[in-house]
Design an enzyme around this catalytic site. Sequence first.
Site, mmCIF file in Angstrom:
data_model
loop_
_atom_site.group_PDB
_atom_site.id
_atom_site.type_symbol
_atom_site.label_atom_id
_atom_site.label_comp_id
_atom_site.label_asym_id
_atom_site.label_seq_id
_atom_site.Cartn_x
_atom_site.Cartn_y
_atom_site.Cartn_z
ATOM 1 N N ASN A 117 5.205 8.105 -6.195
ATOM 2 C CA ASN A 117 4.146 8.516 -7.314
ATOM 3 C C ASN A 117 4.127 7.342 -8.530
ATOM 4 O OD1 ASN A 117 6.765 9.429 -7.705
ATOM 5 N ND2 ASN A 117 6.225 10.650 -9.374
ATOM 6 N N GLU A 163 3.023 6.779 -12.149
ATOM 7 C CA GLU A 163 2.699 7.528 -13.225
ATOM 8 C C GLU A 163 1.773 6.799 -14.362
ATOM 9 O OE1 GLU A 163 5.792 10.040 -14.991
ATOM 10 O OE2 GLU A 163 5.586 11.342 -13.104
ATOM 11 N N CYS A 172 -0.302 10.465 -7.212
ATOM 12 C CA CYS A 172 0.693 10.908 -6.316
ATOM 13 C C CYS A 172 1.204 10.400 -5.211
ATOM 14 C CB CYS A 172 0.369 12.490 -5.624
ATOM 15 S SG CYS A 172 -0.127 13.535 -6.813
ATOM 16 N N GLU A 186 1.744 10.951 -2.045
ATOM 17 C CA GLU A 186 1.281 11.288 -0.976
ATOM 18 C C GLU A 186 -0.361 10.340 -0.925
ATOM 19 O OE1 GLU A 186 2.333 13.203 -3.084
ATOM 20 O OE2 GLU A 186 2.298 15.159 -2.033
ATOM 21 N N CYS A 196 0.508 18.735 -4.161
ATOM 22 C CA CYS A 196 -0.521 19.212 -5.157
ATOM 23 C C CYS A 196 -1.961 19.482 -4.496
ATOM 24 C CB CYS A 196 -0.846 18.452 -6.119
ATOM 25 S SG CYS A 196 -1.792 17.086 -5.933
ATOM 26 N N CYS A 239 -3.797 16.141 -3.328
ATOM 27 C CA CYS A 239 -3.415 15.662 -2.113
ATOM 28 C C CYS A 239 -3.618 16.315 -0.795
ATOM 29 C CB CYS A 239 -1.955 15.366 -2.291
ATOM 30 S SG CYS A 239 -1.555 14.064 -3.333
HETATM 31 ZN ZN LIG Z 1 -0.777 14.972 -5.053
#
Ligand SMILES: [Zn+2]
Length: 160
Positions: free
Chosen positions: A62, A64, A73, A75, A112, A115
């Site tokens: 990830n 940020e 993210c 993924e 999430c 993703c």
């Molecule tokens: Zn995600």
Amino acid sequence: MQQSEFKIIITQYKDLNELPENDRQLIMAAREIAFSAYAPYSGFKVGAALRMSDGRIITGNNQENASSPVGCCAERTALYWANANFPEKPVLALAITAIDRAGNLAAHLSPCGTCRQALLETEIRFNQPIRVLLDSRNQIDVLNNVKSLLPLSFNGECVI
Ligand SMILES: [Zn+2]
């Protein structure tokens, strides 16, 4: 009136050593890349590892941002890199793991919604189920495909 039911099969492993070697390798790659995530705001470092059809493993973590929607993210970091550099190669499997602020594996982990949508597009695009491994502190959940994570999805058939 009619009712439908979705059945999701989750295979749960208590220990990494119960997994097939290929899956174990993928989880170890996800754990390794998680430590170098850029997560100064949440402190939640996520790692993702993809196994491509040629056996290659691609990882991501990830990233940020002070403006949180700008971040990405783990993924999708891995998935978009894979699709950009190997646009003809399907993804066979994905492992996701996370390290909490205390440096432990996260208690629970699941992708999430954004993703899930991105991963499903790749699964549909290549007509290749993506095995999903969710590596949490006390168990590893394995699903046979991304569709299991996103029933009633919005997909290409919706826009035709
Ligand atoms: Zn995600």
